[in-house]
Motif scaffolding. Structure first.
Motif, PDB file in Angstrom:
ATOM      1  N   SER A  67       0.850  -1.186   0.000  1.00 24.61           N
ATOM      2  CA  SER A  67       0.000   0.000   0.000  1.00 24.61           C
ATOM      3  C   SER A  67       0.886   1.236   0.000  1.00 24.61           C
ATOM      4  N   VAL A  68       0.506   2.238  -0.768  1.00 24.46           N
ATOM      5  CA  VAL A  68       1.294   3.461  -0.913  1.00 24.46           C
ATOM      6  C   VAL A  68       0.464   4.642  -0.435  1.00 24.46           C
ATOM      7  N   THR A  69       1.037   5.450   0.455  1.00 21.27           N
ATOM      8  CA  THR A  69       0.372   6.647   0.970  1.00 21.27           C
ATOM      9  C   THR A  69       1.201   7.868   0.623  1.00 21.27           C
ATOM     10  N   GLU A  70       0.575   8.865   0.036  1.00 19.91           N
ATOM     11  CA  GLU A  70       1.267  10.119  -0.246  1.00 19.91           C
ATOM     12  C   GLU A  70       1.373  10.922   1.043  1.00 19.91           C
ATOM     13  N   LEU A  71       2.591  11.255   1.442  1.00 18.44           N
ATOM     14  CA  LEU A  71       2.806  12.030   2.664  1.00 18.44           C
ATOM     15  C   LEU A  71       2.809  13.523   2.389  1.00 18.44           C
ATOM     16  N   VAL A  72       3.437  13.910   1.290  1.00 13.65           N
ATOM     17  CA  VAL A  72       3.469  15.320   0.898  1.00 13.65           C
ATOM     18  C   VAL A  72       3.783  15.387  -0.588  1.00 13.65           C
ATOM     19  N   ALA A  73       3.186  16.343  -1.271  1.00 15.46           N
ATOM     20  CA  ALA A  73       3.467  16.542  -2.697  1.00 15.46           C
ATOM     21  C   ALA A  73       3.598  18.036  -2.948  1.00 15.46           C
ATOM     22  N   GLY A  74       4.835  18.468  -3.222  1.00 12.66           N
ATOM     23  CA  GLY A  74       5.096  19.870  -3.496  1.00 12.66           C
ATOM     24  C   GLY A  74       5.375  20.117  -4.964  1.00 12.66           C
ATOM     25  N   ARG A  75       5.850  21.294  -5.254  1.00 14.29           N
ATOM     26  CA  ARG A  75       6.101  21.670  -6.647  1.00 14.29           C
ATOM     27  C   ARG A  75       7.299  20.917  -7.219  1.00 14.29           C
ATOM     28  N   THR A  76       8.308  20.656  -6.381  1.00 17.09           N
ATOM     29  CA  THR A  76       9.524  20.015  -6.886  1.00 17.09           C
ATOM     30  C   THR A  76       9.880  18.712  -6.157  1.00 17.09           C
ATOM     31  N   ALA A  77       9.095  18.303  -5.170  1.00 17.05           N
ATOM     32  CA  ALA A  77       9.423  17.084  -4.428  1.00 17.05           C
ATOM     33  C   ALA A  77       8.155  16.463  -3.855  1.00 17.05           C
ATOM     34  N   ALA A  78       8.211  15.177  -3.614  1.00 12.33           N
ATOM     35  CA  ALA A  78       7.075  14.461  -3.026  1.00 12.33           C
ATOM     36  C   ALA A  78       7.608  13.291  -2.212  1.00 12.33           C
ATOM     37  N   ALA A  79       6.862  12.922  -1.175  1.00 13.52           N
ATOM     38  CA  ALA A  79       7.263  11.811  -0.315  1.00 13.52           C
ATOM     39  C   ALA A  79       6.109  10.822  -0.196  1.00 13.52           C
ATOM     40  N   TYR A  80       6.478   9.538  -0.156  1.00 11.81           N
ATOM     41  CA  TYR A  80       5.484   8.471  -0.086  1.00 11.81           C
ATOM     42  C   TYR A  80       5.906   7.454   0.970  1.00 11.81           C
ATOM     43  N   GLN A  81       4.906   6.873   1.604  1.00 13.63           N
ATOM     44  CA  GLN A  81       5.147   5.785   2.543  1.00 13.63           C
ATOM     45  C   GLN A  81       4.584   4.500   1.964  1.00 13.63           C
ATOM     46  N   VAL A  82       5.376   3.450   2.016  1.00 12.59           N
ATOM     47  CA  VAL A  82       4.971   2.154   1.476  1.00 12.59           C
ATOM     48  C   VAL A  82       4.975   1.133   2.619  1.00 12.59           C
ATOM     49  N   THR A  83       3.887   0.415   2.749  1.00 11.83           N
ATOM     50  CA  THR A  83       3.819  -0.684   3.703  1.00 11.83           C
ATOM     51  C   THR A  83       3.669  -1.984   2.927  1.00 11.83           C
TER      52      THR A  83
END
Length: 273
Positions: free
Chosen positions: A71-87
């Protein structure tokens, strides 16, 4: 190393993968580098054209042959970067948790910092080939390796190599690179995760005669824009304090620039006599 394949349910979009015995080491446990790369691949599906910059993985339970769900959860999505959590789970129990930062290529350096280590080691052609790893662990046969400071047999690994030292150095290259050019950058990142997990723990094992270890986590940071997987000098150090070990490694290109750095924490177990 075996192909990385994700299945997406046509109705729900749920992600899954099959862990085979081929991808297992040490008594049937899934190779952590392969499961870490699988988690990063799952996150990359949401990242678009951004490049993987850091990946932090915690191994919470051994993965065993069978189906894995992700499962993939978007933690933050900005203009030049994004972070995801994968379980990653198996039989409804988590086996791995990963956090991945992806950034625009414009934020990454074109050339990494320079390492002096490259001037201290012989070129690959002058180093003996390492062949025993593939025989012991077939899934690790995806790399061609040449020893700088590395044992040339399983017996040497368990005896003379375990001399109390703290360094391990080996030339590594993918045995074959057949990925499409468009995916070459991502393939490099995924290959590097597997490369790190191949030998990070070994640097600590060198200093720990009479012990075994289990990786607790894996963290990788890339310092340059993505390239096609290629020849790399793997240079690692390890330290054991009590029943915990810490390791650090650099992936150095033949021109001496550092492409990526990685760390791993390990749990130490005295061998039963």
């Amino acid at each position: 190393m075996g192909d990385l394949w994700l299945r997406a349910d046509t109705e729900t979009g749920a992600l899954s993968a099959e862990l085979t015995e081929f991808h297992c080491v040490n008594g049937g446990r899934g190779f952590g580098g392969w499961t870490a790369a699988l988690a990063a691949l799952a996150a990359a599906r949401s990242a678009g054209d951004r490049q993987l910059h850091t990946c932090q993985v915690m191994f919470t339970r051994p993965a065993l042959p069978g189906e894995l769900t992700l499962s993939v959860t978007e933690l933050v999505a900005g203009r030049t970067a994004a972070a995801y959590q994968v379980t990653m789970s198996q039989d409804e129990r988590p086996v791995l948790a990963a956090q991945c930062w992806f950034t625009d290529a414009s934020l990454l350096a074109a050339v990494g910092p320079v390492s002096r280590r490259i001037a201290e080691v012989p070129p690959p052609g002058a180093c003996p080939r390492v062949t025993w790893i593939e025989q012991e662990f077939p899934c690790l046969g995806g790399f061609t390796e040449r020893a700088v400071e590395f044992p040339l047999s399983a017996e040497e690994f368990d005896t003379t190599f375990r001399d109390g030292g703290d360094r391990l150095t080996v030339w590594m290259a993918p045995a074959q690179t057949t990925e499409p050019a468009a995916d070459a950058g991502l393939a490099e990142r995924l290959t590097d995760l597997m490369m790190f997990d191949c030998h990070l723990m070994d640097a600590a094992l060198r200093g720990g005669p009479g012990v075994t270890m289990v990786s607790l986590d894996l963290t990788a940071t890339w310092h340059t824009t993505a390239r096609r997987p290629s020849l790399t000098l793997f240079d690692a150090r390890g330290r054991t304090d009590g029943l915990l070990a810490a390791t650090y490694a650099s992936l150095i290109a033949p021109d001496g620039t550092v492409r990526a750095t990685g760390t791993s924490q390990c749990r130490v177990y005295p061998r039963q006599t």
